[in-house]
Design a protein around this motif. Structure first.
Motif, PDB file in Angstrom:
ATOM      1  N   LYS A   1      -3.126  -2.549   2.266  1.00 43.85           N
ATOM      2  CA  LYS A   1      -3.831  -3.781   2.452  1.00 43.85           C
ATOM      3  C   LYS A   1      -2.881  -4.609   3.347  1.00 43.85           C
ATOM      4  O   LYS A   1      -1.785  -4.677   2.896  1.00 43.85           O
ATOM      5  CB  LYS A   1      -3.977  -4.239   0.854  1.00 43.85           C
ATOM      6  CG  LYS A   1      -5.054  -3.508   0.052  1.00 43.85           C
ATOM      7  CD  LYS A   1      -5.083  -4.152  -1.171  1.00 43.85           C
ATOM      8  CE  LYS A   1      -6.302  -3.517  -2.063  1.00 43.85           C
ATOM      9  NZ  LYS A   1      -6.165  -3.654  -3.252  1.00 43.85           N
TER      10      LYS A   1
ATOM     11  N   ASP B   1      -5.906  -9.790   1.783  1.00 40.52           N
ATOM     12  CA  ASP B   1      -5.883  -8.956   0.493  1.00 40.52           C
ATOM     13  C   ASP B   1      -4.382  -8.823  -0.065  1.00 40.52           C
ATOM     14  O   ASP B   1      -4.209  -8.715  -1.220  1.00 40.52           O
ATOM     15  CB  ASP B   1      -6.332  -7.356   1.028  1.00 40.52           C
ATOM     16  CG  ASP B   1      -7.926  -7.521   1.610  1.00 40.52           C
ATOM     17  OD1 ASP B   1      -8.561  -8.335   0.951  1.00 40.52           O
ATOM     18  OD2 ASP B   1      -8.088  -6.607   2.369  1.00 40.52           O
TER      19      ASP B   1
ATOM     20  N   GLU C   1      -0.160  -5.243  -7.236  1.00 41.31           N
ATOM     21  CA  GLU C   1      -1.326  -5.689  -6.205  1.00 41.31           C
ATOM     22  C   GLU C   1      -2.529  -6.556  -6.617  1.00 41.31           C
ATOM     23  O   GLU C   1      -2.604  -6.721  -7.761  1.00 41.31           O
ATOM     24  CB  GLU C   1      -2.124  -4.319  -6.055  1.00 41.31           C
ATOM     25  CG  GLU C   1      -1.581  -3.038  -4.984  1.00 41.31           C
ATOM     26  CD  GLU C   1      -2.320  -2.042  -4.758  1.00 41.31           C
ATOM     27  OE1 GLU C   1      -3.204  -2.303  -4.154  1.00 41.31           O
ATOM     28  OE2 GLU C   1      -2.082  -1.021  -4.930  1.00 41.31           O
TER      29      GLU C   1
ATOM     30  N   GLU D   1      -2.650   5.955   2.930  1.00 38.42           N
ATOM     31  CA  GLU D   1      -4.195   5.591   3.561  1.00 38.42           C
ATOM     32  C   GLU D   1      -4.629   4.282   3.158  1.00 38.42           C
ATOM     33  O   GLU D   1      -5.187   3.714   3.816  1.00 38.42           O
ATOM     34  CB  GLU D   1      -5.251   6.695   3.546  1.00 38.42           C
ATOM     35  CG  GLU D   1      -4.795   7.997   4.144  1.00 38.42           C
ATOM     36  CD  GLU D   1      -4.898   7.660   5.816  1.00 38.42           C
ATOM     37  OE1 GLU D   1      -5.610   6.895   6.542  1.00 38.42           O
ATOM     38  OE2 GLU D   1      -3.826   8.342   6.484  1.00 38.42           O
ATOM     39  N   SER D   2      -4.224   3.906   1.925  1.00 44.75           N
ATOM     40  CA  SER D   2      -4.762   2.834   1.314  1.00 44.75           C
ATOM     41  C   SER D   2      -3.826   1.668   1.375  1.00 44.75           C
ATOM     42  O   SER D   2      -2.740   1.566   0.768  1.00 44.75           O
ATOM     43  CB  SER D   2      -5.012   2.918  -0.257  1.00 44.75           C
ATOM     44  OG  SER D   2      -3.920   3.244  -0.910  1.00 44.75           O
TER      45      SER D   2
ATOM     46  N   GLY E   1       0.927  -1.224  -0.167  1.00 46.15           N
ATOM     47  CA  GLY E   1      -0.077   0.171  -0.048  1.00 46.15           C
ATOM     48  C   GLY E   1       0.641   1.538  -0.074  1.00 46.15           C
ATOM     49  O   GLY E   1       2.088   1.231  -0.238  1.00 46.15           O
ATOM     50  N   GLU E   2      -0.028   2.390   0.244  1.00 43.26           N
ATOM     51  CA  GLU E   2       0.723   3.702  -0.007  1.00 43.26           C
ATOM     52  C   GLU E   2      -0.227   4.655   0.818  1.00 43.26           C
ATOM     53  O   GLU E   2      -1.344   4.603   0.519  1.00 43.26           O
ATOM     54  CB  GLU E   2       1.086   4.273  -1.226  1.00 43.26           C
ATOM     55  CG  GLU E   2       1.725   5.265  -1.144  1.00 43.26           C
ATOM     56  CD  GLU E   2       2.070   5.938  -2.515  1.00 43.26           C
ATOM     57  OE1 GLU E   2       3.047   6.668  -2.964  1.00 43.26           O
ATOM     58  OE2 GLU E   2       1.431   5.459  -3.526  1.00 43.26           O
TER      59      GLU E   2
END
Length: 102
Positions: A48, A52, A102, A45-46, A42-43
């Protein structure tokens, strides 16, 4: 974007373009390697993690295979005339992270 991968019993936080030394892999220089054991991706706020992140893959290119510096192990028991010297060089594989998918 970054990912946390697991290889050789250790965890590494990687980004695209990073060069890192991992435990010896079975690949020659120039070959592509895929790390399937992704723990987090991720990066900002998003992010996983868990199931996931298990779908993600990190691809890398092997840049070199080599051996690290010698570690000297010296044992001694005083007044017993006991001295033992051993050495160890750990093998490593240097990889450059190409893509985080991803």
């Amino acid at each position: 974007m970054y990912a946390v991968i697991k290889t050789g019993g250790k965890q590494y936080r990687v980004q695209e373009g990073d060069i890192l030394r991992v435990e010896k892999l079975d690949a020659e220089a120039g070959k592509k390697v895929t790390f399937d054991d992704v723990l987090m991706v991720g990066e900002g706020e998003s992010i996983k993690a868990g199931a996931d992140a298990a779908k993600a893959k990190v691809t890398a290119v092997v840049t070199e295979n080599g051996r690290g510096q010698k570690v000297v192990i010296f044992k001694k028991r005083r007044r017993k005339n006991y001295r033992l010297t051993q050495g160890h060089r750990q093998s490593f594989t240097s990889v450059r992270i190409e893509k985080i998918k991803e």
